[in-house]
Design a protein around this motif. Structure first.
Motif, PDB file in Angstrom:
ATOM      1  N   GLN A 307       0.808  -1.218   0.000  1.00 42.19           N
ATOM      2  CA  GLN A 307       0.000   0.000   0.000  1.00 42.19           C
ATOM      3  C   GLN A 307       0.845   1.274   0.000  1.00 42.19           C
ATOM      4  O   GLN A 307       0.496   2.254  -0.661  1.00 42.19           O
ATOM      5  CB  GLN A 307      -0.936   0.001   1.220  1.00 42.19           C
ATOM      6  N   GLN A 329      -8.099   4.136   2.988  1.00 45.09           N
ATOM      7  CA  GLN A 329      -8.365   2.712   3.190  1.00 45.09           C
ATOM      8  C   GLN A 329      -7.279   2.027   4.005  1.00 45.09           C
ATOM      9  O   GLN A 329      -7.560   1.100   4.770  1.00 45.09           O
ATOM     10  CB  GLN A 329      -8.483   2.003   1.835  1.00 45.09           C
ATOM     11  N   TYR A 330      -6.028   2.475   3.848  1.00 45.60           N
ATOM     12  CA  TYR A 330      -4.911   1.717   4.413  1.00 45.60           C
ATOM     13  C   TYR A 330      -4.054   2.529   5.372  1.00 45.60           C
ATOM     14  O   TYR A 330      -2.910   2.175   5.636  1.00 45.60           O
ATOM     15  CB  TYR A 330      -4.031   1.174   3.273  1.00 45.60           C
ATOM     16  N   GLU A 333      -2.425   0.420   8.283  1.00 44.68           N
ATOM     17  CA  GLU A 333      -1.284  -0.415   7.917  1.00 44.68           C
ATOM     18  C   GLU A 333      -0.035   0.433   7.671  1.00 44.68           C
ATOM     19  O   GLU A 333       1.067   0.101   8.113  1.00 44.68           O
ATOM     20  CB  GLU A 333      -1.594  -1.232   6.656  1.00 44.68           C
ATOM     21  N   GLN A 442      -9.400  -1.925   9.686  1.00 43.70           N
ATOM     22  CA  GLN A 442      -8.896  -0.888  10.584  1.00 43.70           C
ATOM     23  C   GLN A 442      -9.478  -1.001  11.993  1.00 43.70           C
ATOM     24  O   GLN A 442      -8.905  -0.475  12.941  1.00 43.70           O
ATOM     25  CB  GLN A 442      -9.208   0.490  10.001  1.00 43.70           C
TER      26      GLN A 442
END
Length: 821
Positions: A307, A329-330, A333, A442
């Motif tokens: 990502q 979205q990420y 991470e 998440q």
């Protein structure tokens, strides 16, 4: 650069032997060492030995020459890595070991001949290519040397556009050498520098790639900011195996085209950023749509779980919509994997674009330290989550709310942070019931964060519940770092209340998950180390406690769990009888974290109680009593109640101590250690008041808790003589007590403590002493005789162990007796 350095610092005591890069005809170590031998003899390093064409004999001859030389020798070897045959690296390290008067400078392109250049077994320094890049000050000096009229900002602009690569800086400086000042100078400088860099890239970088037969590979892989062998294979659409692609990358690294990224756990390479940007510009000029290619690559990287690299590609393509979508979205991470990279990436998104997207805006605010306005969706979430708009609103509310909660927590507003976490927790549960699509990967991270928020606010039960949910989610979704963080939070909560068996179980759960290795790793490990320290102390396993404390160290200014770290150090100090150092450490750390040491933080009552205990252990009863008196409601927290009750008992105020103990009422939560220590206070107080039956009843309860939990350390909070009296009277037969009495260690606190108290008249005399009044003036002010004042002063000096006026004032201040003065 080496030649310049040697010229700038001539060493007449040392012989410098310079060996140029081997020519194409020099392909064997024997031929190379023959060239070195010739250079040595030309430099006057001579000997009687002769050598045949055998490499071992030639190398032996070189060693003999250097062993017997009368002067130190510096060998400068340029690019010996161009000799493909093996064994040369071992011979170089052997030469250094055999010849102590020899130093060697070796220039390499890539690690090539040394598989691990930082572990070659001899005293050495490694200077990387990045370390040799020009800093802004170097660039400014170069501009001055070439008589280039630099305007404000030119140096910074050149440095940013060239990445400090010396060759690029030189062509950039030449490109703007004759530039006149103009209104749009910034744009003109950028255009000229980029043009010069692009020409260098085409003439040197891409030309070399073509010479190596790797031009198409370099052009294709330039779209990725960093490369592993597997990723390079994907990006280039190569039919080679991963091993074959790795070989190609190593060849390009040896040629000086790619840099090795040392900070990555996996073998990783990168084009210098300035060269990479130049290649993308050249591709665009050639009519190739780099933006579309980068966006396509970003999608492919997301599929591969890369990502952060995908975000880089989207930003390079200036596809702001895609970049924001990836970030939203990420972000969890990426926050864990590479927080610095995420931060710098988000700053590349135009502020006006980020402002249209609540989550991206919130993440930027988190890095910038700006407050975030809570979304209306969080304050009044949708009643149903069936339509897409409601789902999107709920998703945004969870992400933004979590970030806001973290920011509030970091600013020391723990109660507000916990309130936001509470609302988010309810929203997430409802989302799971109504539409599980709202909740993404998440959520486990968010729950782990809410658990920390509750913990810092002193809501340990709520923290454990939320962390348990995070742990289960982390396991089911195979998010190891979340499971580990949640397990360490639970372990710390159990350790704080005094449940060592539960804490040990969760510490074992935590240690099943390996270290993630990211920037957040030190934060993730603190809770677990504190938990293990406290459980080791509870079982009086002192060596284990020392080991974990050493690993834990002292808290940094960025440490959120700083108060827990100080608590662990202080409990160890109390167990080992060294409270002074712990008290000094605590006061320094509190000062450094004053913005977080607030009324809504657990740190305040926790460290108030800890300071009382440390002062009590030091025998500073007056200071401890003054601090205890400043606590409005000691019974609000188990730690403060325990410390204040113990202090009262030690100064002989047994009835007040018992009254405090009877305020124990934490019925919704279990605090075995605090309960056990309060019962010990009751047992001793009842015994000293001549109430043996009540004392033995309390003692029976103490031993029952000890046998249920395995707690040993609380027994050390009372005197060994009291333990003997109470057990002889009750005969509990406690196995845990028997273990403690075999090796009891030291007593944490003195059995009794003398408190200096002053009468109202003595306080008045002390107050007038501070005003520099004479005895006659004091007598007139108090309407008494001078003899009476003298008598009161003698009593005051005796109580304060003082010899004169200044001594008395100083002692009174130290004993906290001047608050009413």
């Amino acid at each position: 650069m080496i030649a310049s350095w040697l010229r700038s610092s001539p060493d007449t005591e040392r012989t410098v032997v310079w060996v140029d890069a081997p020519a194409q005809s020099v392909v064997t170590p024997a031929a190379y060492w023959s060239g070195v031998l010739a250079r040595l003899r030309n430099a006057g390093v001579t000997g009687s030995s002769a050598a045949s064409g055998d490499v071992r004999e030639i190398f032996t001859t070189v060693v003999h020459l250097l062993e017997n030389t009368s002067r130190p020798v510096l060998l400068v070897l340029i690019r010996p890595d161009l000799i493909n045959a093996g064994g040369l690296a071992d011979q170089l390290t052997s030469l250094l070991s055999l010849c102590p008067e020899v130093d060697i400078i070796v220039t390499l392109s890539g690690p090539g001949m040394f598989s691990g250049p930082r572990q070659i077994g001899v005293d050495h320094d490694v200077i990387t290519a990045k370390a040799l890049r020009y800093r802004e000050t170097d660039t400014a000096q170069l501009l001055a040397l070439t008589d280039t009229p630099a305007a404000a900002g030119d140096t910074e602009r050149v440095a940013a556009l060239t990445g400090g690569i010396p060759a690029l800086v030189r062509v950039a400086v030449a490109a703007i050498k004759n530039l006149d000042n103009c209104s749009d100078r910034e744009k003109v400088v950028e255009r000229l520098v980029n043009r010069a860099v692009d020409k260098y890239t085409a003439d040197h970088v891409l030309a070399l790639a073509e010479e190596l037969g790797e031009l198409e590979f370099v052009l294709a892989t330039a779209y990725a900011s960093t490369l592993t062998s597997e990723l390079a294979r994907l990006v280039s659409s190569s039919e080679d195996t991963v091993a074959q692609v790795r070989t190609r990358l190593i060849v390009l690294e040896a040629a000086g085209l790619y840099d090795r990224v040392e900070s990555e756990p996996e073998e990783t390479w990168e084009l210098p950023s300035a060269i990479r940007r130049s290649i993308l510009r050249l591709r665009t000029t050639a009519g190739i749509d780099s933006s579309a290619h980068l966006s396509y690559l970003a999608d492919a990287l997301i599929e591969c779980g890369r990502q952060t690299l995908a975000l880089d590609c989207a930003l390079d393509a200036q596809n702001w919509t895609l970049a924001i979508d990836i970030a939203e979205q990420y972000w969890v991470e990426m926050l864990v994997d590479d927080v610095d990279r995420l931060s710098s990436a988000l700053r590349r998104i135009p502020p006006e674009m980020a402002a249209k997207h609540p989550v991206a805006y919130a993440i930027r605010a988190l890095f910038d330290g700006h407050p975030v306005v809570t979304l209306g969706a969080l304050a009044d979430p949708p009643t149903m989550l069936s339509d897409q708009d409601a789902i999107d609103t709920a998703k945004d509310a969870l992400s933004v709310g979590c970030i806001e909660s973290i920011m509030l927590r970091l600013s020391g507003r723990y109660e507000q942070s916990a309130a936001v976490a509470h609302r988010l927790s309810h929203l997430s549960r409802r989302a799971l019931e109504d539409n599980s699509n709202v909740v993404s990967r998440q959520l486990p991270f968010m729950r782990a964060q809410w658990a920390i928020t509750y913990q810092l606010n002193g809501l340990l039960a709520e923290s454990t519940i939320e962390a348990h949910l995070a742990y289960q989610d982390g396991l089911s979704l195979q998010i190891g770092f979340v499971a580990r963080a949640a397990a360490s939070t639970i372990a710390l909560n159990w350790a704080m209340v005094g449940e060592p068996l539960h804490s040990l179980h969760w510490s074992e759960c935590e240690q099943r998950h390996t270290d993630h290795g990211g920037r957040l790793e030190p934060i993730l490990r603190t809770a677990g180390l504190v938990a293990r320290t406290l459980t080791s102390l509870d079982s009086l396993s002192i060596d284990e406690a020392i080991s974990t404390l050493d690993e834990l160290g002292h808290p940094s200014e960025a440490e959120e769990l700083w108060a827990f770290v100080i608590y662990a150090h202080s409990q160890y100090a109390l167990t080992r009888g060294d409270p002074f150092a712990a008290l000094a450490l605590m006061r320094r750390t509190v000062s450094a974290h004053s913005h977080q040491h607030t009324d809504t933080s657990l740190s305040l009552p926790l460290l108030q109680a800890t300071e009382i205990d440390l002062l009590l252990a030091l025998g500073e009863g007056n200071a401890a009593l003054a601090l205890a008196g400043s606590i409005n409601d000691p019974a609000a927290y188990p730690w403060t109640l325990t410390s204040v009750a113990r202090l009262r008992q030690r100064i002989g105020d047994n009835k007040a101590a018992l009254a405090l103990c009877h305020q124990y009422g934490w019925t919704l939560e279990s605090y075995p250690r605090a309960q056990m220590e309060l019962l010990l206070v009751q047992a001793v107080a009842h015994w000293e008041l001549g109430e043996p039956q009540s004392a033995t009843q309390a003692w029976f309860k103490v031993c029952k808790i000890a046998d249920q939990t395995g707690l040993l350390r609380p027994f050390s909070t009372i005197a060994a003589s009291d333990i003997a009296l109470l057990e002889n009277a009750a005969t509990t037969g406690s196995q845990t007590l028997a273990v403690f009495r075999k090796d009891p260690g030291g007593e944490s606190f003195p059995k009794a403590l003398h408190i200096v108290t002053l009468t109202d008249r003595e306080q008045a005399v002390l107050s007038l002493l501070k005003q520099d009044m004479t005895q006659v003036a004091i007598a007139k002010t108090l309407y008494v005789s001078v003899n009476t004042v003298r008598s009161q002063l003698r009593t005051l000096y005796r109580k304060l162990n003082a010899h004169n006026r200044d001594d008395a004032i100083m002692r009174a201040h130290a004993l906290k007796l001047t608050s009413r003065v």
